[in-house]
Design an enzyme around this catalytic site. Sequence first.
Site, PDB file in Angstrom:
ATOM      1  N   ASP A 124      18.973  31.891  87.917  1.00 29.55           N
ATOM      2  CA  ASP A 124      18.359  33.174  87.599  1.00 29.55           C
ATOM      3  C   ASP A 124      18.039  33.883  88.916  1.00 29.55           C
ATOM      4  O   ASP A 124      17.912  33.242  89.965  1.00 29.55           O
ATOM      5  CB  ASP A 124      17.093  32.948  86.780  1.00 29.55           C
ATOM      6  CG  ASP A 124      16.410  34.248  86.401  1.00 29.55           C
ATOM      7  OD1 ASP A 124      17.083  35.119  85.823  1.00 29.55           O
ATOM      8  OD2 ASP A 124      15.214  34.394  86.711  1.00 29.55           O
ATOM      9  N   ASP A 180      15.749  37.315  89.330  1.00 27.65           N
ATOM     10  CA  ASP A 180      14.383  37.831  89.405  1.00 27.65           C
ATOM     11  C   ASP A 180      13.378  36.698  89.244  1.00 27.65           C
ATOM     12  O   ASP A 180      13.350  36.023  88.213  1.00 27.65           O
ATOM     13  CB  ASP A 180      14.147  38.880  88.305  1.00 27.65           C
ATOM     14  CG  ASP A 180      14.972  40.130  88.510  1.00 27.65           C
ATOM     15  OD1 ASP A 180      14.955  40.656  89.632  1.00 27.65           O
ATOM     16  OD2 ASP A 180      15.626  40.575  87.551  1.00 27.65           O
ATOM     17  N   ASP A 235      12.790  30.723  86.268  1.00 28.14           N
ATOM     18  CA  ASP A 235      11.330  30.809  86.372  1.00 28.14           C
ATOM     19  C   ASP A 235      10.664  31.059  85.034  1.00 28.14           C
ATOM     20  O   ASP A 235       9.431  31.023  84.959  1.00 28.14           O
ATOM     21  CB  ASP A 235      10.934  31.933  87.337  1.00 28.14           C
ATOM     22  CG  ASP A 235      11.298  33.315  86.787  1.00 28.14           C
ATOM     23  OD1 ASP A 235      12.488  33.505  86.441  1.00 28.14           O
ATOM     24  OD2 ASP A 235      10.423  34.188  86.698  1.00 28.14           O
TER      25      ASP A 235
END
Length: 334
Positions: free
Chosen positions: A20, A22, A219
Amino acid sequence: MTLGSTTQSLSALYDLAMLDLDGVVYVGHDAVPGAAKALEIARTNGMRLAYVTNNASRTPHEVADHLRQLAMPEVSDGDVVTSAQAVAHLVADAVPAGSPVLLVGGEGLRAPLEERGLRCVMSLDDGPVAVVQGFHPDVGWRQLSEAAFAIQAGVPWFASNTDLTIPTSRGIAPGNGSLVQTIRNATGASPIVAGKPEKALFDETMERVGGANPIVVGDRLDTDIDGAINAGTDSLAVLTGVSTLQEVIDAAPKRRPTFVSADLAGLNEPHFEIEYDADRSRCGSATALVRDAVVSVEAGDPRSTDALRAVIGLAWSVRDRSDVEVTLDGTLKP
């Protein structure tokens, strides 16, 4: 589900990291501290890197340029896979070649739709056979309303992703899911979704980048980790973005990550087995203690992978055997 363990580094054990962006590699315009170094070591260990994002606002070339500016290792445009590419694939499989589709988004969504031979239009009056929605900061009332009109007329609706929020350098902002919810409120409909936590984005990544033994790195429990579970893939949760350590501890057994680390350095470390003894756990050089349903680090660096594993493993063990909710000691801030 308990934490996985390995005496090897993850970058030696897995041949592809589906990363991922961001909250993992960067936040806003800035790199997460240490990310470039960690990814360089992972590449040296033989791991392929795929940069996989639910954010459909930019093209893969724009994302790759951003990553190169942040000194991420040897990034090519083909290393970036977006939910816009995944949703364009879904739409192209569902409608005739050359069909008009109503665009709700920006260039990051327009480009992959056109690459799939679809024609982007902006109004129901142009006869679209699908509504395709992806995040862009300039999406406003007129685009959302035109989509609502088309969906009420029976046009099928596709969305790149449904993340309610997006991390920025200034804080957490509304994401595409919040805009999708606006259309849901107006129409009562729900879209076909390509991005995480759905499987389509991971399928798109494997098709474009390859790899036989991947791991998802993210995250967010609700998109990255749930997505890995849906795809039948192991996962590493990092604590540099949206989901907190307390949220990891609170995760239900079927929604837990395989591994957890403070940041991407966890790709290049072993994740040692956790040993338990009554109200204590030990992992490598770290020890955790639980007392009155509060878990703390008794020995070791609280930010280390060993300490995080000891804390999380102990909290999960207490919760699973006694159904007691465990909280973090207030001084533990990984």
